[in-house]
Design an enzyme around this catalytic site. Structure first.
Site, PDB file in Angstrom:
ATOM      1  N   MET A   8       0.853  -1.190   0.000  1.00  0.00           N
ATOM      2  CA  MET A   8       0.000   0.000   0.000  1.00  0.00           C
ATOM      3  C   MET A   8       0.885   1.235   0.000  1.00  0.00           C
ATOM      4  O   MET A   8       1.764   1.383   0.852  1.00  0.00           O
ATOM      5  CB  MET A   8      -0.936   0.009   1.221  1.00  0.00           C
ATOM      6  CG  MET A   8      -2.008  -1.063   1.180  1.00  0.00           C
ATOM      7  SD  MET A   8      -3.116  -1.014   2.611  1.00  0.00           S
ATOM      8  CE  MET A   8      -2.045  -1.774   3.859  1.00  0.00           C
ATOM      9  N   GLN A  44       7.597  -5.110  -4.305  1.00  0.00           N
ATOM     10  CA  GLN A  44       6.625  -5.057  -5.386  1.00  0.00           C
ATOM     11  C   GLN A  44       7.079  -4.045  -6.435  1.00  0.00           C
ATOM     12  O   GLN A  44       7.389  -2.893  -6.109  1.00  0.00           O
ATOM     13  CB  GLN A  44       5.226  -4.674  -4.929  1.00  0.00           C
ATOM     14  CG  GLN A  44       4.232  -4.865  -6.086  1.00  0.00           C
ATOM     15  CD  GLN A  44       2.851  -4.336  -5.823  1.00  0.00           C
ATOM     16  OE1 GLN A  44       2.664  -3.150  -5.636  1.00  0.00           O
ATOM     17  NE2 GLN A  44       1.861  -5.233  -5.837  1.00  0.00           N
ATOM     18  N   CYS A  95      -3.087  -1.835  -9.494  1.00  0.00           N
ATOM     19  CA  CYS A  95      -3.315  -0.468  -9.032  1.00  0.00           C
ATOM     20  C   CYS A  95      -4.326   0.243  -9.941  1.00  0.00           C
ATOM     21  O   CYS A  95      -4.148   0.275 -11.163  1.00  0.00           O
ATOM     22  CB  CYS A  95      -2.005   0.301  -9.010  1.00  0.00           C
ATOM     23  SG  CYS A  95      -2.197   1.997  -8.402  1.00  0.00           S
ATOM     24  N   ASN A 144      -7.865 -11.479  -2.303  1.00  0.00           N
ATOM     25  CA  ASN A 144      -7.730 -10.146  -1.721  1.00  0.00           C
ATOM     26  C   ASN A 144      -9.057  -9.405  -1.902  1.00  0.00           C
ATOM     27  O   ASN A 144      -9.694  -9.519  -2.946  1.00  0.00           O
ATOM     28  CB  ASN A 144      -6.590  -9.397  -2.424  1.00  0.00           C
ATOM     29  CG  ASN A 144      -6.401  -7.960  -1.957  1.00  0.00           C
ATOM     30  OD1 ASN A 144      -6.229  -7.065  -2.762  1.00  0.00           O
ATOM     31  ND2 ASN A 144      -6.427  -7.740  -0.660  1.00  0.00           N
ATOM     32  N   ASP A 192     -11.915  -7.118   0.972  1.00  0.00           N
ATOM     33  CA  ASP A 192     -12.918  -7.198   2.044  1.00  0.00           C
ATOM     34  C   ASP A 192     -12.545  -8.186   3.140  1.00  0.00           C
ATOM     35  O   ASP A 192     -13.411  -8.876   3.695  1.00  0.00           O
ATOM     36  CB  ASP A 192     -14.298  -7.540   1.480  1.00  0.00           C
ATOM     37  CG  ASP A 192     -14.854  -6.440   0.589  1.00  0.00           C
ATOM     38  OD1 ASP A 192     -14.246  -5.357   0.553  1.00  0.00           O
ATOM     39  OD2 ASP A 192     -15.882  -6.673  -0.079  1.00  0.00           O
TER      40      ASP A 192
END
Length: 380
Positions: free
Chosen positions: A24, A79, A110, A212, A214
């Protein structure tokens, strides 16, 4: 219902329980990874924030700081974001030859406009030949380092790419795939499509598939594995202001449900100060560390009875002393609030995906994509 999950194998690296911290931007730097890793007892995989291949190859000063790993971080996971196969190849070879990391993850998920308008992130898998060229360069340049990828379902409901992208990944030697169950158009709105994760797992049984989207609690993670058959989970927004979620995840996957963390505000405040302290040490300036920490204040205090004026005051602090003093004025004996377990971070959708001109005309033609399409700064 209990859930058992086999260890996740990423090349030579065994990840048990199969839990991964999602990259992130501005969040998963070395200090935050340290906190999450400490709470997990060193179990799991913790990935750096997004590193652009052009900035890495050019040895941009900020980028070189972002790829710094604490001595205790193993495996070291980077990443990478890139659009030009040649530049991606150079960056991967640099990582392998200079021993900068133990694992490389490629960003094809992204949805941020400055990324998709260059044809990168979640826009890129639409161009099948370009995706294949990038994966081929990355895998060949990585040597013994495992290469994984993270992606979304597609650009929008009319341009779904994840099944084609998954098959290309398998054919090019990618070690595992993480799927965020949303399109780029959804951004972080609506509900993640866990059925898509199950379909991808069925489509590419040769390699591990991680889910990935929720995962707000350890029970959500167990439920995703049960319902989709995925091999592991990637956790992003659920741990914002809650790095101890990784202790919950480890406990849940190990069957120790009684160990789920419910910290008091006093315990949360102590973590806040430690987080800000680590940021200051990492940046090399206490004040800058506290300023960088400001974005985390609202996430840490979510659900607690803290007045709006005090929240604002804590969000403009400039020193550890000022932060600690403000926190000490709160009712620190407050128990963990029930309302703090739900969604956090960005939740709004965005129905317009910014793309290069003519991007959707041909899913195979990638003319015009080259070095000039690369971003020159890291961190998303």
């Amino acid at each position: 219902m209990p859930t058992t999950a086999s260890p996740l194998q990423i090349g030579p690296h065994t990840v048990q329980p199969p839990v991964v911290l999602a990259p992130m931007a501005g969040i998963t730097n070395a200090p935050f990874r340290t906190l999450c890793r400490e709470f997990s007892g060193g179990k799991g995989l913790f990935v750096s924030e997004m590193i652009t291949t052009r900035a890495l190859v050019e040895r941009n000063e900020k980028t070189m700081q972002l790829i710094h790993f604490d001595a205790s971080e193993r495996p070291r996971s980077i990443q990478l974001y890139g659009v030009d196969p040649a530049t991606v190849g150079k960056a991967v070879r640099m990582i392998a030859e200079e021993d900068l990391a133990d694992h490389i993850d490629l960003n094809f998920g992204c949805p941020v406009p400055k990324v998709t308008r260059k044809g990168g992130g979640s826009a890129l898998p639409y161009k099948r030949h370009l995706l294949r060229a990038i994966l081929r360069e990355a895998v060949s340049g990585a040597g013994d380092l495992p290469v994984t990828m993270k992606m979304r379902k597609g650009i929008d409901d009319d341009h779904i790419t994840y099944l084609d992208a998954g098959r290309i990944a398998v054919e090019e030697g990618v070690t595992s795939i993480a799927l965020h169950g949303r399109t780029a158009a959804q951004h972080y709105g609506g509900t993640a499509d866990w059925d898509a994760i199950a379909r991808l797992k069925e489509h590419v049984p040769e390699i591990p598939v991680l889910g990935n989207g929720d995962i707000w609690s350890a029970e959500d993670a167990l439920r995703m594995v049960r319902e989709t058959g995925c091999d592991g989970v990637v956790v992003g927004r659920g741990c914002l202001g809650r790095p101890w979620l990784f202790s919950d995840l480890v406990a849940a996957f190990e069957g120790r449900h009684e160990a789920i963390a419910r910290p008091t505000l006093r315990e949360v405040a102590d973590v806040m100060v430690r987080h800000a302290t680590l940021l200051g040490e990492w940046i090399g300036d206490e004040s800058k560390g506290v300023v960088d920490f400001r974005k985390h204040v609202a996430w840490y205090l979510k659900g607690f009875a803290v007045g709006s004026e005090m929240r604002k005051r804590l969000a403009i602090t400039s020193s550890l002393e000022e932060l600690r003093a403000g926190l000490d004025e709160l009712d620190l004996d407050q128990p963990w609030p029930a309302g703090a377990d739900g969604p956090r971070g960005r939740t709004s959708g965005n129905n317009r995906v910014v793309l290069p001109d003519g991007w959707l005309k041909d899913p195979y033609d990638c003319a015009g994509v080259g070095e000039d399409a690369e971003l020159d700064t890291s961190g998303g």
